[in-house]
Design an enzyme around this catalytic site. Structure first.
Site, PDB file in Angstrom:
ATOM      1  N   ASP A  66      40.434  40.571  39.933  1.00 29.41           N
ATOM      2  CA  ASP A  66      40.641  39.161  40.265  1.00 29.41           C
ATOM      3  C   ASP A  66      40.479  38.918  41.763  1.00 29.41           C
ATOM      4  O   ASP A  66      39.940  37.884  42.179  1.00 29.41           O
ATOM      5  CB  ASP A  66      42.036  38.710  39.820  1.00 29.41           C
ATOM      6  CG  ASP A  66      42.044  38.175  38.404  1.00 29.41           C
ATOM      7  OD1 ASP A  66      41.174  37.348  38.086  1.00 29.41           O
ATOM      8  OD2 ASP A  66      42.915  38.570  37.616  1.00 29.41           O
ATOM      9  N   GLU A  97      41.318  32.736  40.610  1.00 28.78           N
ATOM     10  CA  GLU A  97      41.264  34.195  40.488  1.00 28.78           C
ATOM     11  C   GLU A  97      42.273  34.896  41.392  1.00 28.78           C
ATOM     12  O   GLU A  97      43.007  35.777  40.953  1.00 28.78           O
ATOM     13  CB  GLU A  97      39.850  34.705  40.812  1.00 28.78           C
ATOM     14  CG  GLU A  97      38.757  34.218  39.892  1.00 28.78           C
ATOM     15  CD  GLU A  97      38.847  34.773  38.489  1.00 28.78           C
ATOM     16  OE1 GLU A  97      39.697  35.651  38.237  1.00 28.78           O
ATOM     17  OE2 GLU A  97      38.076  34.320  37.634  1.00 28.78           O
ATOM     18  N   HIS A 101      45.837  34.029  39.478  1.00 28.54           N
ATOM     19  CA  HIS A 101      45.845  35.199  38.595  1.00 28.54           C
ATOM     20  C   HIS A 101      46.382  36.444  39.298  1.00 28.54           C
ATOM     21  O   HIS A 101      47.311  37.096  38.802  1.00 28.54           O
ATOM     22  CB  HIS A 101      44.441  35.464  38.054  1.00 28.54           C
ATOM     23  CG  HIS A 101      43.879  34.337  37.250  1.00 28.54           C
ATOM     24  ND1 HIS A 101      42.578  34.314  36.799  1.00 28.54           N
ATOM     25  CD2 HIS A 101      44.444  33.185  36.806  1.00 28.54           C
ATOM     26  CE1 HIS A 101      42.363  33.199  36.120  1.00 28.54           C
ATOM     27  NE2 HIS A 101      43.485  32.500  36.112  1.00 28.54           N
ATOM     28  N   TYR A 105      50.162  38.643  38.688  1.00 23.49           N
ATOM     29  CA  TYR A 105      50.446  40.057  38.451  1.00 23.49           C
ATOM     30  C   TYR A 105      51.492  40.566  39.437  1.00 23.49           C
ATOM     31  O   TYR A 105      52.378  41.350  39.071  1.00 23.49           O
ATOM     32  CB  TYR A 105      49.157  40.879  38.562  1.00 23.49           C
ATOM     33  CG  TYR A 105      48.098  40.475  37.575  1.00 23.49           C
ATOM     34  CD1 TYR A 105      48.388  40.382  36.215  1.00 23.49           C
ATOM     35  CD2 TYR A 105      46.805  40.179  37.978  1.00 23.49           C
ATOM     36  CE1 TYR A 105      47.411  40.007  35.304  1.00 23.49           C
ATOM     37  CE2 TYR A 105      45.824  39.805  37.075  1.00 23.49           C
ATOM     38  CZ  TYR A 105      46.136  39.719  35.742  1.00 23.49           C
ATOM     39  OH  TYR A 105      45.165  39.348  34.839  1.00 23.49           O
ATOM     40  N   GLU A 164      34.228  38.879  33.801  1.00 25.42           N
ATOM     41  CA  GLU A 164      35.271  38.000  33.261  1.00 25.42           C
ATOM     42  C   GLU A 164      35.380  38.040  31.744  1.00 25.42           C
ATOM     43  O   GLU A 164      36.460  37.824  31.196  1.00 25.42           O
ATOM     44  CB  GLU A 164      35.021  36.569  33.733  1.00 25.42           C
ATOM     45  CG  GLU A 164      34.899  36.454  35.242  1.00 25.42           C
ATOM     46  CD  GLU A 164      35.567  35.226  35.797  1.00 25.42           C
ATOM     47  OE1 GLU A 164      36.682  34.910  35.372  1.00 25.42           O
ATOM     48  OE2 GLU A 164      34.960  34.585  36.667  1.00 25.42           O
ATOM     49  N   GLU A 198      39.823  32.744  32.077  1.00 24.93           N
ATOM     50  CA  GLU A 198      38.638  33.601  32.132  1.00 24.93           C
ATOM     51  C   GLU A 198      37.622  33.208  31.063  1.00 24.93           C
ATOM     52  O   GLU A 198      36.408  33.368  31.249  1.00 24.93           O
ATOM     53  CB  GLU A 198      39.023  35.083  31.971  1.00 24.93           C
ATOM     54  CG  GLU A 198      40.088  35.600  32.930  1.00 24.93           C
ATOM     55  CD  GLU A 198      39.705  35.503  34.397  1.00 24.93           C
ATOM     56  OE1 GLU A 198      38.633  34.962  34.714  1.00 24.93           O
ATOM     57  OE2 GLU A 198      40.487  35.971  35.242  1.00 24.93           O
ATOM     58  N   HIS A 201      35.628  30.384  32.418  1.00 23.95           N
ATOM     59  CA  HIS A 201      34.808  30.893  33.518  1.00 23.95           C
ATOM     60  C   HIS A 201      33.555  31.572  32.962  1.00 23.95           C
ATOM     61  O   HIS A 201      32.440  31.326  33.428  1.00 23.95           O
ATOM     62  CB  HIS A 201      35.588  31.901  34.370  1.00 23.95           C
ATOM     63  CG  HIS A 201      36.764  31.321  35.085  1.00 23.95           C
ATOM     64  ND1 HIS A 201      37.534  32.065  35.965  1.00 23.95           N
ATOM     65  CD2 HIS A 201      37.320  30.091  35.062  1.00 23.95           C
ATOM     66  CE1 HIS A 201      38.511  31.305  36.444  1.00 23.95           C
ATOM     67  NE2 HIS A 201      38.394  30.102  35.898  1.00 23.95           N
TER      68      HIS A 201
END
Length: 329
Positions: A66, A97, A101, A105, A164, A198, A201
């Protein structure tokens, strides 16, 4: 000759799909902080050491991909496409991203693991040769994109779709595996939101790639298709080794390999190509993770039913009074 700069005119469609993708991206917009993760702590404590290790590693691997997609891939593609609206959609995706994203995490890490363990897994990212090859291969294609060169741009778009719609999924497998069993549900909720992002995308960039491909001669199309399959094969072979490296300790490598082949075919679909791998039955638990009662796994839906958006309140003068040392009071 003096360059004439033109403004983005959103009252006029550049094509018949970009504004639709813009609207869908906005409908799906979410922030990591809007999803509480503390509910996963009890389940996490009862996981075995190998299970925790694999979970941390797959999320760290996703973070790397990402990061590179947000910092390098999408911005380079956006720079070389024509059309202000297309650039805007790609730049919006690039922002998601890294700023959403990848940060998500880290929020999971901060909730579940101590700082030392988090630092260790980010060191692992830098030292894992399969993960590094994955990133290096994709980024190297991005770096070959040249100005006013549709062929190199097409190849960059293919790399983006493979990243992706294919490469992410070896990492998505394990959170979905738990989510499909009703475990680590808050983290799984984040993964589902990311997967939905994703998905659009991959579809959007795939449509842009197909435009370029369809303009080529039959001979050039044949060459580009062969190039795409060669790249897919190179990535797939590395992905098999990465999967064994990460998932062997929890006994799931064979299942994950089926899942990545399944998603490789989906990536090819996004590019307008036929499936390359034979159809296989994917672990139903993982499919269940993609189709839970709190989710409609459809990129033309809005945010999932399990998603709770933060309440927005008007700003007040008191919001700008800070008491921390060094701030204006």
């Amino acid at each position: 000759m003096t360059k004439i700069y033109d403004a983005a005119n959103w009252s006029k469609h550049e094509d018949d799909f970009t504004q639709m993708f813009y609207n869908q991206n906005v409908k799906q917009f979410w922030l990591p902080e809007e999803i509480a993760l503390n509910g996963d702590l009890l389940t996490w404590k009862y996981l075995g050491k190998n299970e925790q290790d694999t979970y941390m590693k797959v999320l760290a691997g996703l973070t790397l991909l990402d990061t590179e997609q947000g910092n390098t891939g999408m911005p380079i593609v956006a720079e070389h496409v024509d059309g202000h609206q297309r650039k805007a959609v790609l730049n919006f995706m690039a922002m998601m991203e890294n700023a959403v994203h990848a940060k998500s995490y880290s929020n999971i890490f901060l909730t579940l693991a101590p700082t030392e363990q988090i630092n260790e897994v980010f060191e692992w990212v830098k030292n894992n040769r399969f993960l590094q090859k994955k990133a290096r291969t994709i980024v190297s294609v991005y770096k070959t994109i040249k100005k006013n060169d549709e062929i190199s741009l097409f190849k960059g778009m293919v790399a983006s779709v493979f990243l992706e719609s294919f490469l992410f999924y070896s990492g998505f497998y394990y959170p979905l595996y738990f989510y499909g069993q009703g475990k680590l549900m808050q983290s799984g909720e984040i993964i589902n939101l990311i997967i939905r992002d994703e998905a659009i995308h991959g579809v959007y960039v795939g449509l842009l790639a197909q435009e370029i491909y369809k303009k080529q001669t039959p001979q050039k199309q044949k060459e580009l298709y062969a190039w795409a399959l060669n790249l897919l094969q190179e990535l797939y072979e590395n992905e098999l080794e990465y999967t064994e490296d990460v998932y062997d300790q929890v006994g799931l490598a064979p299942d994950v390999k089926k899942f990545i082949r399944y998603n490789a075919n989906k990536a090819l679909n996004n590019l307008g190509f036929d499936h390359w791998f034979e159809e296989e039955d994917v672990n139903p638990i993982v499919i269940n993770g993609l189709n839970t009662k709190t989710k409609s796994h459809d990129f033309f839906s809005t945010k999932g039913n399990g998603y709770k958006k933060a309440t927005v309140e008007p700003l007040k003068d008191s919001d700008f009074i800070f008491t921390e040392k060094g701030c204006i009071q």
